[in-house]
Design a protein around this motif. Structure first.
Motif, PDB file in Angstrom:
ATOM      1  N   GLN A  33       0.825  -1.202   0.000  1.00 30.67           N
ATOM      2  CA  GLN A  33       0.000   0.000   0.000  1.00 30.67           C
ATOM      3  C   GLN A  33       0.862   1.256   0.000  1.00 30.67           C
ATOM      4  O   GLN A  33       0.523   2.246  -0.646  1.00 30.67           O
ATOM      5  CB  GLN A  33      -0.945  -0.007   1.189  1.00 30.67           C
ATOM      6  CG  GLN A  33      -2.056  -1.022   1.035  1.00 30.67           C
ATOM      7  CD  GLN A  33      -2.998  -1.024   2.225  1.00 30.67           C
ATOM      8  OE1 GLN A  33      -2.860  -0.238   3.164  1.00 30.67           O
ATOM      9  NE2 GLN A  33      -3.965  -1.926   2.190  1.00 30.67           N
ATOM     10  N   ALA A  34       1.993   1.224   0.714  1.00 32.20           N
ATOM     11  CA  ALA A  34       2.892   2.376   0.743  1.00 32.20           C
ATOM     12  C   ALA A  34       3.495   2.642  -0.633  1.00 32.20           C
ATOM     13  O   ALA A  34       3.787   3.784  -0.979  1.00 32.20           O
ATOM     14  CB  ALA A  34       4.002   2.156   1.765  1.00 32.20           C
ATOM     15  N   LYS A  35       3.669   1.582  -1.421  1.00 35.77           N
ATOM     16  CA  LYS A  35       4.202   1.741  -2.775  1.00 35.77           C
ATOM     17  C   LYS A  35       3.119   2.117  -3.779  1.00 35.77           C
ATOM     18  O   LYS A  35       3.403   2.334  -4.945  1.00 35.77           O
ATOM     19  CB  LYS A  35       4.880   0.448  -3.234  1.00 35.77           C
ATOM     20  CG  LYS A  35       6.165   0.169  -2.508  1.00 35.77           C
ATOM     21  CD  LYS A  35       6.830  -1.069  -3.053  1.00 35.77           C
ATOM     22  CE  LYS A  35       8.157  -1.313  -2.359  1.00 35.77           C
ATOM     23  NZ  LYS A  35       8.862  -2.471  -2.926  1.00 35.77           N
ATOM     24  N   GLY A  36       1.869   2.157  -3.335  1.00 39.61           N
ATOM     25  CA  GLY A  36       0.778   2.542  -4.210  1.00 39.61           C
ATOM     26  C   GLY A  36       0.217   1.402  -5.049  1.00 39.61           C
ATOM     27  O   GLY A  36      -0.487   1.653  -6.020  1.00 39.61           O
ATOM     28  N   VAL A  37       0.510   0.174  -4.686  1.00 42.02           N
ATOM     29  CA  VAL A  37      -0.008  -0.973  -5.432  1.00 42.02           C
ATOM     30  C   VAL A  37      -1.491  -1.122  -5.124  1.00 42.02           C
ATOM     31  O   VAL A  37      -1.912  -1.049  -3.974  1.00 42.02           O
ATOM     32  CB  VAL A  37       0.748  -2.266  -5.051  1.00 42.02           C
ATOM     33  CG1 VAL A  37       0.185  -3.457  -5.786  1.00 42.02           C
ATOM     34  CG2 VAL A  37       2.228  -2.102  -5.334  1.00 42.02           C
ATOM     35  N   LYS A  38      -2.296  -1.317  -6.178  1.00 45.37           N
ATOM     36  CA  LYS A  38      -3.742  -1.473  -6.006  1.00 45.37           C
ATOM     37  C   LYS A  38      -4.189  -2.758  -6.679  1.00 45.37           C
ATOM     38  O   LYS A  38      -3.511  -3.275  -7.559  1.00 45.37           O
ATOM     39  CB  LYS A  38      -4.481  -0.283  -6.607  1.00 45.37           C
ATOM     40  CG  LYS A  38      -4.176   1.012  -5.907  1.00 45.37           C
ATOM     41  CD  LYS A  38      -4.935   2.159  -6.489  1.00 45.37           C
ATOM     42  CE  LYS A  38      -4.539   3.442  -5.762  1.00 45.37           C
ATOM     43  NZ  LYS A  38      -5.203   4.597  -6.275  1.00 45.37           N
ATOM     44  N   SER A  39      -5.302  -3.254  -6.270  1.00 45.56           N
ATOM     45  CA  SER A  39      -5.942  -4.417  -6.866  1.00 45.56           C
ATOM     46  C   SER A  39      -5.050  -5.659  -6.819  1.00 45.56           C
ATOM     47  O   SER A  39      -4.538  -6.118  -7.828  1.00 45.56           O
ATOM     48  CB  SER A  39      -6.356  -4.107  -8.305  1.00 45.56           C
ATOM     49  OG  SER A  39      -7.075  -5.175  -8.837  1.00 45.56           O
ATOM     50  N   TYR A  40      -4.872  -6.185  -5.613  1.00 50.78           N
ATOM     51  CA  TYR A  40      -4.074  -7.386  -5.407  1.00 50.78           C
ATOM     52  C   TYR A  40      -4.673  -8.186  -4.262  1.00 50.78           C
ATOM     53  O   TYR A  40      -5.498  -7.682  -3.499  1.00 50.78           O
ATOM     54  CB  TYR A  40      -2.614  -7.047  -5.088  1.00 50.78           C
ATOM     55  CG  TYR A  40      -2.442  -6.291  -3.788  1.00 50.78           C
ATOM     56  CD1 TYR A  40      -2.238  -6.967  -2.598  1.00 50.78           C
ATOM     57  CD2 TYR A  40      -2.506  -4.909  -3.749  1.00 50.78           C
ATOM     58  CE1 TYR A  40      -2.094  -6.286  -1.400  1.00 50.78           C
ATOM     59  CE2 TYR A  40      -2.364  -4.220  -2.564  1.00 50.78           C
ATOM     60  CZ  TYR A  40      -2.155  -4.911  -1.398  1.00 50.78           C
ATOM     61  OH  TYR A  40      -2.021  -4.231  -0.224  1.00 50.78           O
ATOM     62  N   THR A  41      -4.260  -9.439  -4.169  1.00 50.78           N
ATOM     63  CA  THR A  41      -4.647 -10.264  -3.035  1.00 50.78           C
ATOM     64  C   THR A  41      -3.411 -10.953  -2.480  1.00 50.78           C
ATOM     65  O   THR A  41      -2.473 -11.255  -3.218  1.00 50.78           O
ATOM     66  CB  THR A  41      -5.683 -11.342  -3.418  1.00 50.78           C
ATOM     67  OG1 THR A  41      -5.143 -12.156  -4.452  1.00 50.78           O
ATOM     68  CG2 THR A  41      -6.980 -10.736  -3.885  1.00 50.78           C
TER      69      THR A  41
END
Length: 89
Positions: A33-41
């Motif tokens: 989340q800190a790296k800005g990654v979205k849409s993952y599990t």
């Protein structure tokens, strides 16, 4: 006295190897989340199930387990008995 000191040192080194899967998953989630990654599990699976994924992907077994465990191993926990798998959505 030396035996107590040795036992204490060995125990302190083994604690991170026995990390709780939920704690490790939360740390990995925070980093993503800190790296800005979205849409993952992030899934926690037994090592045996994660190791069976390449076999299933090759057609030697049912495709359903491979689909559940396909992804990148981003961590191990509980004494290397479980793995945390990262998958993009």
């Amino acid at each position: 006295m030396r035996n107590l000191l040795l036992a204490t040192c060995l125990f302190s080194l083994s604690v991170p190897a026995m990390a709780s899967c939920d704690d490790l998953k939360a740390q990995i989630d925070a980093k993503l989340q800190a790296k800005g990654v979205k849409s993952y599990t992030l899934d926690i699976v037994p090592v045996a199930q994660a190791a069976a994924a390449p076999v299933a992907a090759s057609g030697a077994a049912a495709a359903t387990p491979a689909k559940e465990t396909a992804g990148k191993v981003v961590g191990t926990c509980e004494g290397d008995t479980k793995q945390i798998i990262y998958k993009r959505n």
